[in-house]
Scaffold this motif. Structure first.
Motif, PDB file in Angstrom:
ATOM      1  N   LYS A 289       1.699   5.274 -13.972  1.00  0.00           N
ATOM      2  CA  LYS A 289       1.931   5.274 -12.638  1.00  0.00           C
ATOM      3  C   LYS A 289       3.402   5.778 -12.016  1.00  0.00           C
ATOM      4  CE  LYS A 289       1.540   1.931  -8.702  1.00  0.00           C
ATOM      5  NZ  LYS A 289       1.486   0.959  -8.126  1.00  0.00           N
ATOM      6  N   GLN A 290       2.929   6.547 -11.303  1.00  0.00           N
ATOM      7  CA  GLN A 290       4.237   7.556 -10.420  1.00  0.00           C
ATOM      8  C   GLN A 290       4.688   6.453  -9.197  1.00  0.00           C
ATOM      9  OE1 GLN A 290       4.040  11.279 -10.887  1.00  0.00           O
ATOM     10  NE2 GLN A 290       5.221  11.443  -8.246  1.00  0.00           N
ATOM     11  N   TYR A 291       5.978   5.805  -8.800  1.00  0.00           N
ATOM     12  CA  TYR A 291       6.263   5.441  -7.515  1.00  0.00           C
ATOM     13  C   TYR A 291       6.911   5.952  -6.528  1.00  0.00           C
ATOM     14  CZ  TYR A 291       6.902   1.779 -11.540  1.00  0.00           C
ATOM     15  OH  TYR A 291       6.583   1.030 -11.870  1.00  0.00           O
ATOM     16  N   MET A 292       7.087   7.214  -6.740  1.00  0.00           N
ATOM     17  CA  MET A 292       6.765   8.264  -5.445  1.00  0.00           C
ATOM     18  C   MET A 292       5.882   9.253  -5.300  1.00  0.00           C
ATOM     19  SD  MET A 292       9.787  10.362  -7.872  1.00  0.00           S
ATOM     20  CE  MET A 292      10.382  10.852  -5.426  1.00  0.00           C
ATOM     21  N   PRO A 293       5.828   9.611  -4.141  1.00  0.00           N
ATOM     22  CA  PRO A 293       4.706  10.754  -3.846  1.00  0.00           C
ATOM     23  C   PRO A 293       5.179  11.794  -4.668  1.00  0.00           C
ATOM     24  CG  PRO A 293       5.356   9.767  -1.634  1.00  0.00           C
ATOM     25  CD  PRO A 293       6.266   9.131  -2.684  1.00  0.00           C
ATOM     26  N   SER A 294       3.767  13.196  -4.795  1.00  0.00           N
ATOM     27  CA  SER A 294       3.989  14.022  -5.577  1.00  0.00           C
ATOM     28  C   SER A 294       5.023  14.860  -4.885  1.00  0.00           C
ATOM     29  CB  SER A 294       2.422  14.582  -5.859  1.00  0.00           C
ATOM     30  OG  SER A 294       2.359  13.575  -6.540  1.00  0.00           O
ATOM     31  N   TRP A 295       4.952  14.889  -3.545  1.00  0.00           N
ATOM     32  CA  TRP A 295       5.995  15.717  -2.899  1.00  0.00           C
ATOM     33  C   TRP A 295       7.326  15.679  -3.395  1.00  0.00           C
ATOM     34  CZ3 TRP A 295       9.408  14.600   0.823  1.00  0.00           C
ATOM     35  CH2 TRP A 295       8.807  13.258   1.241  1.00  0.00           C
ATOM     36  N   SER A 296       7.794  14.896  -3.185  1.00  0.00           N
ATOM     37  CA  SER A 296       9.720  14.032  -3.824  1.00  0.00           C
ATOM     38  C   SER A 296       9.546  14.200  -4.730  1.00  0.00           C
ATOM     39  CB  SER A 296       8.821  12.330  -3.094  1.00  0.00           C
ATOM     40  OG  SER A 296      10.074  12.243  -3.306  1.00  0.00           O
ATOM     41  N   PHE A 297       8.494  14.216  -5.583  1.00  0.00           N
ATOM     42  CA  PHE A 297       9.049  14.478  -6.649  1.00  0.00           C
ATOM     43  C   PHE A 297       9.644  15.909  -7.513  1.00  0.00           C
ATOM     44  CE2 PHE A 297       8.057  14.967 -11.563  1.00  0.00           C
ATOM     45  CZ  PHE A 297       8.778  13.953 -12.094  1.00  0.00           C
TER      46      PHE A 297
END
Length: 207
Positions: free
Chosen positions: A57-65
């Motif tokens: 699970k990713q803890y941050m939005p995709s654009w932020s990553f």
């Protein structure tokens, strides 16, 4: 460093240093504090690995990553240019002056080839050693901490010679002892981590 070109150099340098410290403290320190508050001892040395849970699970939005990866790339380019420039100079000078004077394009091609080879070798070494972060920690404990926090204080004592027994000299000796101890503990911890990593990982391990 560019502030020393125009006068008064000392005042300009002090302003530049203060600006650097304000930017670093206001951006890096909050990330370090909140990251440790959120993850504690399970925080990974690679900040990108802290973004994902064990289940993926990713803890941050995709654009932020994506933005984070772009900023890391920019930082790596800038730091590699800054810190590798002395190495490039040492490696390229014998080639550059070994034969008859080169044309501008020959010099550009020589620098491009030598720096690409150096970058490929450094990247291969980093990929080969999955515990590269532990090696960086050891280098920081042996070089960065003494160079930044210990050596300048020794120079200050040698140049300005504060009054013996005065508060200033005692304060300098106190900070010298503290940072020397931090450097020593960092070396011990880094060596211990390297031993643990060597037992756990192998060359080109996929982490």
């Amino acid at each position: 460093m560019q502030s020393t070109i125009r006068q008064p150099a000392a005042r300009n340098m002090m302003r530049g240093l203060l600006l650097c410290y304000v930017v670093v403290i206001s951006t890096i320190l909050p990330v370090a504090v909140t990251g440790y508050w959120a993850f504690g001892n399970i925080s990974n040395g690679n900040i990108l690995q802290n973004i994902f849970s064990e289940g993926g699970k990713q803890y941050m939005p995709s654009w932020s990553f994506i933005l984070l990866n772009i900023l890391i790339l920019v930082q790596l380019i800038v730091t590699s240019v800054m810190y590798s420039q002395p190495t490039f100079t040492v490696l390229e000078e014998p080639l550059y002056y070994s034969k008859k004077p080169m044309t501008m394009w020959q010099g550009i091609l020589l620098r491009l080839a030598s720096r690409c080879i150096f970058t490929v070798f450094a990247t291969l070494l980093a990929a080969m050693l999955p515990y590269f972060g532990s090696i960086n920690a050891l280098i920081g404990a042996l070089g960065y901490t003494p160079l930044v926090f210990v050596v300048p204080k020794i120079f200050y004592l040698c140049v300005f010679k504060p009054r013996s027994g005065g508060l200033e000299r005692r304060l300098i000796y106190f900070t010298l002892a503290i940072f020397s101890a931090i450097s020593f503990m960092g070396c011990v911890a880094s060596v211990q981590q390297l031993v643990m990593d060597a037992k756990k990982y192998h060359l080109f391990a996929n982490l």
